[in-house]
Design an enzyme around this catalytic site. Structure first.
Site, mmCIF file in Angstrom:
data_model
loop_
_atom_site.group_PDB
_atom_site.id
_atom_site.type_symbol
_atom_site.label_atom_id
_atom_site.label_comp_id
_atom_site.label_asym_id
_atom_site.label_seq_id
_atom_site.Cartn_x
_atom_site.Cartn_y
_atom_site.Cartn_z
ATOM 1 N N GLU A 116 -0.510 1.245 5.991
ATOM 2 C CA GLU A 116 -1.430 1.655 4.936
ATOM 3 C C GLU A 116 -2.876 1.645 5.441
ATOM 4 O O GLU A 116 -3.651 2.555 5.148
ATOM 5 C CB GLU A 116 -1.292 0.719 3.730
ATOM 6 C CG GLU A 116 -2.106 1.189 2.543
ATOM 7 C CD GLU A 116 -2.094 0.200 1.390
ATOM 8 O OE1 GLU A 116 -3.143 0.063 0.728
ATOM 9 O OE2 GLU A 116 -1.049 -0.428 1.150
ATOM 10 N N THR A 144 -3.619 -2.279 -0.532
ATOM 11 C CA THR A 144 -3.168 -2.530 -1.899
ATOM 12 C C THR A 144 -2.234 -3.731 -2.036
ATOM 13 O O THR A 144 -1.968 -4.178 -3.154
ATOM 14 C CB THR A 144 -2.434 -1.306 -2.477
ATOM 15 O OG1 THR A 144 -1.248 -1.059 -1.702
ATOM 16 C CG2 THR A 144 -3.321 -0.068 -2.476
ATOM 17 N N SER A 203 7.106 -6.683 5.257
ATOM 18 C CA SER A 203 6.583 -6.325 3.943
ATOM 19 C C SER A 203 5.389 -7.220 3.622
ATOM 20 O O SER A 203 5.544 -8.409 3.344
ATOM 21 C CB SER A 203 7.671 -6.496 2.872
ATOM 22 O OG SER A 203 7.113 -6.495 1.580
#
Length: 326
Positions: free
Chosen positions: A132, A170, A228
């Site tokens: 990201e 995010t 993650s």
């Protein structure tokens, strides 16, 4: 734990799939139905081993770079977003693209473009190397400086301290991000904040829920993959909120029975890219060991749903119209 200590599970809610992950996974499934296998996916569609393996068995081929996709094929971009150069390369290679970037990540991309256009120095709070962060940085590479946590703040250099803005990945810890922002504001008092919080609603909600669970838990088990970011953060948040211990597991097979020694209350939650079937497996594993009493802790509800990527919606609609006409 004494023989009289009750064994129970506090199950956090919300947990598991967020709207962006749900949208991305369904996009791959619908693409496979609509276009047939193989469908190429750049990077892991979401950061979860089980989800990736399940989609691979259905005919998805995961690649690291767009150049690995045969010319003229279909490629799906992951929920984490990609830099503009990736779109350009796909166009050069005549690839049909389906952009499954989470709309909340897209929002951060647009903020980066807007602030760069206004010639701000953009301080992007995030983890180096995360997909990201790479995608967002690619929107304005000449204006963006990565800030990897509070300890990185002293290394930041800007052109004009009066024209500085912060954005963030995010999936970060809300608390640590605000700690970084506070440190940045000390160095740059004119620091501008984004128009709305960049940390996604699902990340915040899962952290809020796990805080409530952790306060009463001897052990917190977070279901999620090690790559993650939001799952890793849930363990950190749980420990910070008072959990006696916290561990990240992909599934029940990774739980160490020794963790249960002296434990009365086990908190359970899962990251935003985790299907509930994996949580159910953990609950079954715990029930077999005497932790069958499950209490749901739900500080808020989630109702947000994102529509499928526009390219896929268009083709599904065309197909539906064709069938209706036929």
């Amino acid at each position: 734990m004494t023989a009289t200590t009750a064994r129970r599970v506090l199950l956090a809610a919300p947990r598991g799939y967020c709207a962006g992950v749900d949208r991305a996974v369904i996009a791959v499934e619908k693409a496979l139905e609509q276009y047939g296998a193989p469908i190429y996916v750049r990077k892991e569609i979401v950061h979860n081993k089980y989800v990736v393996e399940t989609l691979r068995k259905k005919g998805a081929i995961f690649v690291d770079e767009t150049e690995e996709v045969p010319e003229g094929s279909i490629v799906i971009f992951s929920a984490h977003g990609v830099a503009p150069v990736v779109h350009e390369e796909a166009e050069r290679r005549k690839l049909a693209t389906v952009d499954a970037t989470c709309p909340l990540v897209t929002k951060v991309h647009k903020e980066a473009v807007r602030f760069a256009k206004d010639d701000y120095d953009i301080l992007l709070i995030g983890h180096e190397g995360h997909e990201e962060v790479i995608g967002t940085s690619g929107e304005a590479p000449d204006h963006i400086t990565l800030v990897d946590g509070p300890g990185d703040v002293e290394n930041v250099e800007v052109r004009d301290p009066s024209r500085v803005v912060w954005l963030s990945q995010t999936t970060l810890s809300v608390d640590e991000t605000m700690e970084t922002v506070d440190a940045l504001k000390e160095r740059f008092p004119a620091l501008v904040s984004p128009p709305s919080d960049d940390i996604c609603y699902a990340t915040q909600n899962r952290q809020t829920a796990v805080k409530q669970v952790a306060a009463d838990s001897d052990l917190v088990i977070v279901v999620g993959s090690k790559n993650s970011s939001n799952s890793v953060r849930l363990v950190e948040v749980a420990l910070g909120a008072g959990a006696g211990a916290g561990h990240l597991v992909d599934n029940a097979s990774e739980i160490d029975e020794a963790w249960l020694e002296g434990v009365g209350t086990v908190g359970v939650t899962s990251g935003a890219s985790v299907p509930d079937v994996l949580v159910e497996g953990v609950l079954e594993w715990l029930a077999e060991r005497g932790y069958g009493d499950v209490e749901v802790v739900q500080p808020m509800e989630e109702k947000l749903i994102f529509s499928l990527p526009k390219e896929l919606r268009r083709d599904l609609r065309t197909e539906a119209d064709r069938k209706a006409a036929g």
